[in-house]
Design an enzyme around this catalytic site. Structure first.
Site, PDB file in Angstrom:
ATOM      1  N   LYS A 106     -29.282  14.834 -62.973  1.00  0.00           N
ATOM      2  CA  LYS A 106     -28.427  14.663 -64.340  1.00  0.00           C
ATOM      3  C   LYS A 106     -27.188  14.137 -64.237  1.00  0.00           C
ATOM      4  O   LYS A 106     -26.513  14.307 -63.316  1.00  0.00           O
ATOM      5  CB  LYS A 106     -28.321  16.019 -64.737  1.00  0.00           C
ATOM      6  CG  LYS A 106     -27.660  15.955 -65.979  1.00  0.00           C
ATOM      7  CD  LYS A 106     -27.404  17.696 -66.539  1.00  0.00           C
ATOM      8  CE  LYS A 106     -26.568  18.051 -67.707  1.00  0.00           C
ATOM      9  NZ  LYS A 106     -26.481  19.220 -67.978  1.00  0.00           N
TER      10      LYS A 106
ATOM     11  N   SER B 103     -33.263  -1.811 -70.131  1.00  0.00           N
ATOM     12  CA  SER B 103     -32.876  -0.539 -70.757  1.00  0.00           C
ATOM     13  C   SER B 103     -31.578   0.227 -70.576  1.00  0.00           C
ATOM     14  O   SER B 103     -30.542  -0.302 -71.168  1.00  0.00           O
ATOM     15  CB  SER B 103     -34.098   0.757 -70.828  1.00  0.00           C
ATOM     16  OG  SER B 103     -34.409   1.146 -71.969  1.00  0.00           O
TER      17      SER B 103
ATOM     18  N   TYR C  77     -35.819   3.767 -69.210  1.00  0.00           N
ATOM     19  CA  TYR C  77     -35.764   3.691 -67.748  1.00  0.00           C
ATOM     20  C   TYR C  77     -34.478   3.055 -67.059  1.00  0.00           C
ATOM     21  O   TYR C  77     -33.934   2.641 -68.011  1.00  0.00           O
ATOM     22  CB  TYR C  77     -37.078   2.875 -67.189  1.00  0.00           C
ATOM     23  CG  TYR C  77     -37.132   1.520 -67.573  1.00  0.00           C
ATOM     24  CD1 TYR C  77     -36.495   0.424 -67.237  1.00  0.00           C
ATOM     25  CD2 TYR C  77     -37.537   1.110 -68.817  1.00  0.00           C
ATOM     26  CE1 TYR C  77     -36.491  -0.802 -67.272  1.00  0.00           C
ATOM     27  CE2 TYR C  77     -37.774  -0.127 -69.312  1.00  0.00           C
ATOM     28  CZ  TYR C  77     -37.016  -1.285 -68.631  1.00  0.00           C
ATOM     29  OH  TYR C  77     -37.162  -2.628 -68.964  1.00  0.00           O
TER      30      TYR C  77
ATOM     31  N   GLY D 297     -31.466  -3.659 -74.941  1.00  0.00           N
ATOM     32  CA  GLY D 297     -32.487  -3.576 -75.552  1.00  0.00           C
ATOM     33  C   GLY D 297     -32.558  -2.644 -77.013  1.00  0.00           C
ATOM     34  O   GLY D 297     -31.325  -2.240 -77.525  1.00  0.00           O
ATOM     35  N   ALA D 298     -33.714  -1.884 -77.227  1.00  0.00           N
ATOM     36  CA  ALA D 298     -33.749  -1.098 -78.571  1.00  0.00           C
ATOM     37  C   ALA D 298     -32.876   0.069 -78.171  1.00  0.00           C
ATOM     38  O   ALA D 298     -32.299   0.448 -79.127  1.00  0.00           O
ATOM     39  CB  ALA D 298     -35.225  -0.545 -78.617  1.00  0.00           C
TER      40      ALA D 298
END
Length: 120
Positions: A9, A25, A58, A73-74
């Site tokens: 985390k 990403s 990712y 990206g998205a």
């Protein structure tokens, strides 16, 4: 039977880059990847503390010591620069198996403030 537990985390990292036209990403400083026991291209769950949105993506490595936390990206549509995010990776384990969990606590400038080692 297997259960899914938190393996890694990164808590309260600040988004430094949002680039919709970039292939990839979540770009993370290579040092963060190492310190958090993550791997390039590993699937992660990202929670945006600022707006409450969650998404899966990712990891791709960013230059070491750049303190980069980039959404590409998205994923870049899920935050703006300055948003606080939590990056989480999970592992499957047998109920009696022990897994070491690493948690990085970040400060306002994406410096690692604290490293916690937990046992799941």
């Amino acid at each position: 039977m297997f259960i899914t537990v938190l393996k890694s985390k990164i808590h309260n990292a600040r988004v430094t880059v949002c680039n919709v036209d970039y292939e990839g990403s979540l770009s993370l400083d290579e040092e963060f990847i190492k310190q958090a026991n993550l791997r390039p291209y590993e699937k992660v769950l990202v929670a945006n503390v600022t707006n409450g949105e969650r998404f899966e993506t990712y990891i791709i490595p960013a230059p070491a010591n750049s303190r980069e936390v980039g959404l590409n990206g998205a994923a870049a549509r899920s935050a703006v620069v300055g948003d606080r995010i939590i990056v989480m990776a999970f592992a499957m384990k047998e109920p009696d198996e022990e897994v070491d969990t690493t948690v990085l606590i970040m400060d306002e400038e994406n410096n690692i403030k604290e490293v916690k080692k937990l046992r799941a």
